[in-house]
Design a protein around this motif. Structure first.
Motif, PDB file in Angstrom:
ATOM      1  N   ASP A 167      38.112 -10.178  21.743  1.00  0.00           N
ATOM      2  CA  ASP A 167      37.483 -11.124  22.665  1.00  0.00           C
ATOM      3  C   ASP A 167      38.575 -11.713  23.537  1.00  0.00           C
ATOM      4  O   ASP A 167      39.543 -12.269  23.029  1.00  0.00           O
ATOM      5  N   ILE A 168      38.435 -11.560  24.836  1.00  0.00           N
ATOM      6  CA  ILE A 168      39.419 -12.130  25.764  1.00  0.00           C
ATOM      7  C   ILE A 168      38.723 -12.524  27.054  1.00  0.00           C
ATOM      8  O   ILE A 168      37.913 -11.755  27.585  1.00  0.00           O
ATOM      9  N   ALA A 169      39.026 -13.712  27.550  1.00  0.00           N
ATOM     10  CA  ALA A 169      38.516 -14.209  28.832  1.00  0.00           C
ATOM     11  C   ALA A 169      37.011 -13.975  28.983  1.00  0.00           C
ATOM     12  O   ALA A 169      36.542 -13.479  29.992  1.00  0.00           O
ATOM     13  N   GLY A 170      36.269 -14.294  27.952  1.00  0.00           N
ATOM     14  CA  GLY A 170      34.815 -14.216  28.034  1.00  0.00           C
ATOM     15  C   GLY A 170      34.246 -12.817  27.933  1.00  0.00           C
ATOM     16  O   GLY A 170      33.056 -12.605  28.142  1.00  0.00           O
ATOM     17  N   GLN A 171      35.069 -11.816  27.649  1.00  0.00           N
ATOM     18  CA  GLN A 171      34.564 -10.454  27.496  1.00  0.00           C
ATOM     19  C   GLN A 171      35.085  -9.843  26.200  1.00  0.00           C
ATOM     20  O   GLN A 171      36.055 -10.324  25.620  1.00  0.00           O
TER      21      GLN A 171
END
Lengths: 179, 495
Positions: free
Chosen positions: A6-10
């Motif tokens: 999970d990174i930057a909302g994705q």
């Protein structure tokens, strides 16, 4: 090795071929393939070559995942397989769980509601202060205040559930349950 | 000159003052609270005295205790920095009474200028333009309503004892005046113990431009040109620059003269800042005098080459100011970015906690006034400023690019900071064009989120760190200390 991050909302799928330090390997990130080499410098500093281009990244391991700095930007990368550490999304953004937790370590200044109160989405529940600034934590959704787990002057941290809100049945709205 | 002084402050500003003292061969005494026993300023000073508990009232605002610490260590002067007791006339008076030099103006000047209405009156009499509005304070809602009709809407409600945006309200129509005044009055009573209010005409999208002044005990006053401080969030500045992109040479000259008149009219001594509001037609109005060293003073130091803390200490020691106005020639352009422990994606909510990783930017024209170090736990009790990054270059565009480069290499991990936000702000068309009025952040950057660029590099770094983690665990812990040699970082190898 396969990763789901999970990174930057994705959520990003990543697969690495080839192992071992200093070795070159191919990494599939999303649907792109990258050729990556790296040098591990002093604690947390990585000198990367991504498709031959140099990039510098810094990594700190925290209880919520890895915090990664790249060119002035700071990302939190979390293993998507691991259960969420009760940190959650920022309150107020969407209809989240009916639990209210401070986004940062803070001290409780005022509690604006009582157990049993009916609250609307966006209504102020608890005022906390951190670093000389007061912030009102608002109800992430409408409902009834089920429990308040904080008192004035309590030191609280992200993950601490200060107020629990349970959803009110639509039919029962406006009807006093306990007389 | 003083042999030893006490610094009644913490964090980056205390560190900054100590540095000049060291260059002047003045010994330094730091003071600290229980939360700050390992803070940067404590480690930097020659001596350190514990004041008390973490609450500011028990430590950095505890006047008696600070005076006692000064006496006990044989300090001849106290530098208050900014914030805390810096603009407190009682503290300045207490220093005077105890025979300790207060590095700042005399108590009577602080008191005079701290009364915003009295200051307006003094400036008007001295011919310095003020914002149209009231010249007396009141708590009477009826009087305020009458005055608001005279001044015209929108009107600004302000506290006589105001500062930091407290007790301040913008009122757009007569219907909401009463409620705004009641709120402002109670806020001012709580914050300053004085609920008196006054009204000023509300300027639309003004610029905030301030002039640095220096004034010695012998009546000699000079100004060190302006600072543009319009980019603010919550009425607090976040980026400052000099020279201001909105001044013409003639306006600069007129404002510089007004700043000197303001200093003379108030009998000012030591370093101070005359703040002006600038409207869109080029009209300027006196706002207030900050009777202290400003947070943003380094940009003036970068363009003028003058160490303001050194000047402050020389003036406090009674030395005549050896500068004439013609000697002060600013060169190039300087920008300061304030690095706060705040989450810009969550309404600038404070983000205290441990600093897990820190790497400061370096290179030509870069200065970092920093109050943290790797391993330091940023306490929840105090202002969230961590450091100030200042750059100087030949012109505004070169300074802007230099600042972006510096911020891109300024690594702070463990807590959230304003760094990614500042980079986007400096990259914006509006900043490049110099449209930096006080509504800047609200207009262009509300609901800001970080751009999802370089995500794949972050993922690659995650992977590298995972591989590193497994290989170091496999090789029985203990990472080698210091900068690694290829013998260590290349891992296993054979000839």
């Amino acid at each position: 090795m396969k990763y789901r991050l999970d990174i930057a909302g994705q959520t990003v799928e990543m697969e690495a071929h080839g192992t071992g330090k200093g070795e070159a390997y191919h990494v599939t990130i999303g649907n792109q393939v990258y050729h990556i080499r790296y040098l591990a410098l002093e604690g947390g500093c990585y000198h990367l070559f991504v498709n031959g281009r140099a990039a510098e990244a810094f990594v700190a391991r925290t209880e919520h995942g890895k915090q990664v700095f790249v060119k002035g930007k700071c990302f939190l990368l979390r293993d998507a397989h691991r259960p969420l550490l009760r940190r959650g999304k920022r309150p107020g953004l969407q209809d989240g769980p009916g639990e209210v937790t401070p986004p940062m370590p803070a001290v409780v200044v005022r509690i604006l509601v009582q157990e049993g109160d009916l609250v609307e989405k966006g209504q102020g529940l608890v005022v906390v202060t951190a670093m000389k600034m007061e912030t009102t934590l608002v109800a992430p959704r409408g409902g009834k205040v089920k429990k308040i787990n904080a008192a004035v002057n309590d030191k609280v941290a992200p993950g601490d559930i200060l107020v629990e809100i349970e959803e009110e049945e639509k039919e029962e709205e406006g009807v006093e349950e306990n007389g | 000159m003083f042999k030893k002084i006490l610094i009644a402050n913490r964090g980056e500003i205390a560190v900054r003052i100590i540095r000049t003292c060291r260059e002047m061969e003045i010994e330094t005494v730091a003071v600290y609270s229980e939360a700050d026993s390992a803070a940067a300023h404590v480690l930097e000073a020659d001596e350190a005295v514990l004041l008390g508990g973490s609450e500011s009232s028990e430590s950095y605002l505890n006047m008696e205790r600070i005076i006692e610490a000064a006496k006990q260590t044989g300090s001849e002067a106290i530098h208050p920095g900014y914030g805390f007791l810096a603009e407190n006339p009682e503290f300045a008076a207490l220093c005077e009474k105890n025979g300790i030099s207060f590095v700042g103006p005399p108590a009577r000047v602080i008191r005079h200028l701290g009364d915003k209405v009295l200051a307006r009156k003094t400036m008007k009499e001295a011919g310095v333009p003020i914002i149209p509005g009231m010249l007396t304070g009141t708590t009477d809602l009826k009087v305020l309503a009458q005055e608001a009709d005279k001044t015209g809407y929108p009107v600004l409600v302000k506290a006589v004892a105001g500062g930091g945006g407290k007790g301040m309200r913008v009122v757009r129509d007569p219907g909401s005046l009463e409620q705004a005044c009641i709120e402002a009055r109670s806020e001012a009573e709580k914050a300053f113990g004085n609920g008196a209010l006054y009204l000023e005409r509300c300027l639309e999208r003004p610029h905030h431009v301030e002039f640095q002044i220096l004034s010695d005990h012998h009546g000699h006053v000079v100004h060190l040109f302006e600072r543009e401080c319009s980019i603010q969030r919550r009425h607090q500045k976040i980026i400052e620059e000099t020279p201001s992109p909105s001044l013409t040479p003639s306006l600069r000259e007129a404002m510089g003269k007004a700043a000197i008149s303001a200093a003379r009219a108030s009998g000012y001594v030591n370093a101070g800042t005359v703040e002006f509001m600038l409207d869109r037609k080029g009209g300027f109005y006196f706002l207030e005098v900050n009777t202290r060293l400003q947070v943003e003073h380094p940009i003036t130091e970068m363009t003028t080459g003058i160490d303001l803390v050194r000047k402050q200490l020389e003036i406090a020691a009674g030395h005549p100011l050896s500068l004439e106005q013609e000697d002060i020639i600013p060169r190039g352009h300087a920008i300061e970015c304030r690095i706060y422990a705040e989450d810009p994606e969550a309404g600038f909510f404070p983000s205290p906690g441990p600093v897990l990783l820190l790497r400061e930017p370096s290179g030509p024209g870069i200065r970092n006034d920093c109050g943290i170090y790797r391993g330091f736990e940023v306490p929840v009790e105090y202002d969230p400023i961590l450091s100030k990054l200042i750059v100087a270059a030949d012109d505004r565009e070169a300074a802007r690019r230099r600042m972006i480069r510096a911020l891109e290499t300024y690594v702070i991990l463990g807590i959230k900071t304003t760094i990614p936000f500042l980079i986007d702000l400096l990259n914006s068309e509006a900043f490049i064009a110099g449209h930096t009025d006080t509504g800047f952040i609200e207009r262009y950057f509300s609901n800001w989120t970080q751009r999802a660029e370089d995500v794949h590099i972050a993922c690659a770094a995650y992977l590298a760190d995972e591989l590193e983690l497994t290989s170091t665990t496999a090789r029985s812990q203990k990472a080698p200390a210091g900068w690694p040699t290829p013998w260590q970082s290349l891992g296993e190898w054979r000839l």
